[in-house]
Design an enzyme around this catalytic site. Structure first.
Site, PDB file in Angstrom:
ATOM      1  N   HIS A 195       6.783   3.447 -35.411  1.00 34.73           N
ATOM      2  CA  HIS A 195       7.436   4.720 -35.730  1.00 34.73           C
ATOM      3  C   HIS A 195       8.892   4.742 -35.267  1.00 34.73           C
ATOM      4  CE1 HIS A 195       7.229   9.368 -35.686  1.00 34.73           C
ATOM      5  NE2 HIS A 195       7.018   8.986 -36.927  1.00 34.73           N
TER       6      HIS A 195
ATOM      7  N   ASP B 291      27.078  -4.234 -35.470  1.00 36.06           N
ATOM      8  CA  ASP B 291      27.928  -5.117 -34.660  1.00 36.06           C
ATOM      9  C   ASP B 291      27.605  -5.068 -33.173  1.00 36.06           C
ATOM     10  OD1 ASP B 291      29.218  -6.112 -36.833  1.00 36.06           O
ATOM     11  OD2 ASP B 291      31.115  -5.060 -36.503  1.00 36.06           O
TER      12      ASP B 291
ATOM     13  N   HIS C  97      11.499  18.390 -38.069  1.00 39.22           N
ATOM     14  CA  HIS C  97      11.166  16.993 -37.829  1.00 39.22           C
ATOM     15  C   HIS C  97      11.798  16.470 -36.540  1.00 39.22           C
ATOM     16  CE1 HIS C  97      10.683  12.619 -38.895  1.00 39.22           C
ATOM     17  NE2 HIS C  97       9.573  13.097 -39.422  1.00 39.22           N
TER      18      HIS C  97
ATOM     19  N   LYS D 157      12.427  15.695 -32.675  1.00 38.96           N
ATOM     20  CA  LYS D 157      11.591  15.458 -31.500  1.00 38.96           C
ATOM     21  C   LYS D 157      12.512  15.388 -30.290  1.00 38.96           C
ATOM     22  CE  LYS D 157       9.826  12.649 -35.032  1.00 38.96           C
ATOM     23  NZ  LYS D 157       8.964  13.543 -35.734  1.00 38.96           N
TER      24      LYS D 157
ATOM     25  N   ASP E   3      15.393  21.471 -17.215  1.00 38.23           N
ATOM     26  CA  ASP E   3      16.279  22.048 -16.208  1.00 38.23           C
ATOM     27  C   ASP E   3      17.743  22.041 -16.623  1.00 38.23           C
ATOM     28  OD1 ASP E   3      14.095  22.545 -14.612  1.00 38.23           O
ATOM     29  OD2 ASP E   3      14.314  20.723 -13.411  1.00 38.23           O
TER      30      ASP E   3
END
Length: 537
Positions: free
Chosen positions: A178, A185, A435, A437, A442
């Site tokens: 996933h 470069d 989508h 994530k 803190d």
């Protein structure tokens, strides 16, 4: 009794067939292993990217430079321009690479780079690759371009045989790569949640995803390159050509015809117009940029090892899995946790983690997809049962709408409208689905990557992401969370006794059932909640 014997013999036969299939695959994979290669080292001024980014390396020393990329069109342009500017190497690693407008344009970018002498290594997971080998084989035939597949099926042409093989090797074929990384470069990298396809770059006419990447320079790029090398040279990765053997004879004219068709399709698109100026990459790495790179001394690019997909449990080494780094960061929270996870199935241990934090006074907030916005209803079914316990423990929940009321509002996770510059055609403005994530703890530490807070990311797929400690960059993630949880973009959940309520801040309405979801969606998810499949979600 005879029926029991037949059932036992059938199960035993299937287990033997499965074991034989996995053994045969292992023997084939050992023989088909590609020649090892490593990331090419940076030079002082060998390429345009060397000249552009060598001063950054000098300023950073051993640190990394990082910038958050939330606008979908910008995410496409940065990848394409990094490929255009590359003069030495391109390493790209993706779970999904669609054969659509943006997918073809980025293939074109790789082909053009290979034709001018750049070494291109293209690594794709094979789960979504059925029937797409012709063009990839033609690309692989170019002198400087090689395509490899993660955990591929040996059967490339017949859907039935492919399905049978995957069923017999289910223990291993259920484990996918996933990871998402674009490295040019060994100088600049994009790591995050986006795959390659129209829905990740605001080009889809139906659903477009809100997503996020980190643009990296300095040491973070070299960390990403080491992860790429680890996968590229692993036993779980097979060269595409080896899967076809003597049949790997691509039609010479196929690639030329395909490229001509791609260019015609792209000619009037906003994506070609966006590439015309070619300045976005230079703008983003400029010290004078309105969205500058942050110097981050504590930045780690992390990944599960490729062996997480191994059929033999002894090779998987769970102590090296990314989920432990994620859990460690979340456990360390003292004041506040903010999580964005489109596919959120916390399980009993995750629920206990968040509930325990809330009980200790930590302010915990989570944004995920609503039923009407999700593209994977079965995952939503796995999440539904955790809502009440989380709310009862003091965790705050928001669910993103299918179609945000204000797609053009600056700061949204990936608004196509805000990404378009004056004079350009606006990309498609279909529905929206989450989508991204990311986690922020803190207001100081954060994570952006491919890791969903669900069992599949934790135990089955290999995942990748960037973990860092920097208040400025963490502040951007916090603002991204606030934008996602804004009433114009998400419903706030609450409890009325034992009943769930969804607060619609735009209509001033309180829903007592999944908002804007049809009866069939609701009925389907209720049925799916009965299935014992949470470990696969």
């Amino acid at each position: 009794m005879r029926t029991v014997h037949w059932v036992a013999l059938t199960v035993l036969g299937l287990l033997l067939l499965s074991s034989l299939s996995m053994w045969l695959w292992g023997e084939f994979a050992r023989r088909a292993q590609g020649a090892p290669s490593e990331a090419l080292p940076v030079q002082s001024d060998q390429t345009a990217l060397d000249a552009l980014l060598a001063p950054w390396d000098e300023r950073l020393g051993g640190a990394s430079g990082a910038a958050l990329v939330t606008r979908n069109l910008d995410a496409f342009v940065l990848r394409a321009l990094a490929a255009r500017e590359a003069g030495r190497s391109l390493d790209v690693q993706y779970y999904i690479w669609h054969d659509d407008l943006t997918g073809r344009l980025l293939k074109e970018a790789l082909i053009s780079a290979a034709e001018r002498g750049v070494r291109v290594r293209m690594l794709i997971d094979d789960m979504n690759g059925a029937g797409r080998d012709d063009v990839l084989l033609a690309m692989d035939a170019l002198p400087n371009l090689e395509v490899r597949l993660f955990n591929p099926a040996r059967n490339r042409n017949t859907a039935l045989r492919r399905a049978l093989e995957m069923a017999l090797r289910l223990v291993s074929t259920n484990r996918r790569m996933h990871n998402k990384a674009w490295i040019a470069d060994n100088r600049v990298a994009l790591v995050g949640g986006r795959n390659i396809g129209d829905e990740y770059f605001d080009a889809s006419d139906s659903t477009n995803f809100h997503d996020a990447d980190l643009l990296l320079v300095g040491d973070g790029v070299r960390q990403a390159s080491r992860i790429f090398d680890q996968f590229w040279n692993s036993a779980e990765v097979i060269p595409l050509r080896a899967l076809h053997g003597d049949r790997a004879r691509p039609e010479p004219a196929l690639l030329a015809r395909s490229r001509a068709a791609w260019r015609e399709q792209a000619r009037a698109s906003a994506y070609m117009q966006a590439l015309a100026g070619g300045a976005l990459l230079r703008e983003r790495v400029s010290p004078l940029s309105a969205t500058p790179l942050y110097r981050v001394d504590d930045l780690r690019v992390l990944s599960d090892p490729p062996q997480k997909a191994a059929a033999i449990a002894a090779r998987r080494a769970p102590e090296r899995w990314l989920m432990y780094d994620v859990l460690s960061m979340l456990f360390s929270a003292r004041h506040e946790v903010r999580v964005i996870s489109p596919y959120f199935v916390p399980g009993s241990s995750g629920s206990l983690l968040f509930a325990g934090q809330a009980a200790r006074g930590v302010d915990v907030g989570i944004v995920t997809n609503s039923l009407s916005a999700t593209d994977v209803p079965v995952v939503h079914a796995g999440y539904m049962g955790y809502r009440k316990p989380l709310l009862q423990s003091g965790v705050k929940l928001w669910e993103m709408r299918r179609s945000p009321a204000s797609r053009a509002r600056p700061g949204l996770l990936g608004s196509g409208a805000s990404a378009v510059r004056p004079g350009q055609a606006r990309p498609s403005a279909g529905g929206a689905s989450l989508h991204t994530k990311s986690f922020v703890v803190d207001g100081e530490r954060g994570f952006v990557g491919s890791f969903n807070f669900d069992p599949r990311s934790a135990y089955l797929n290999t995942e990748m992401g960037v973990m860092f400690s920097h208040p400025g960059l963490a502040g951007e993630l916090r603002r991204m969370f606030d934008a996602a949880a804004h009433p114009s973009d998400s419903y706030r959940l609450s409890l009325a006794g034992e009943a769930l309520r969804w607060h619609d801040g735009v209509a001033g309405k309180v829903w007592d059932a999944e908002p804007h979801a049809g009866w069939f969606q609701r009925a389907l998810t209720r049925v799916l909640t009965r299935l014992p499949i949470e470990s696969q979600l």
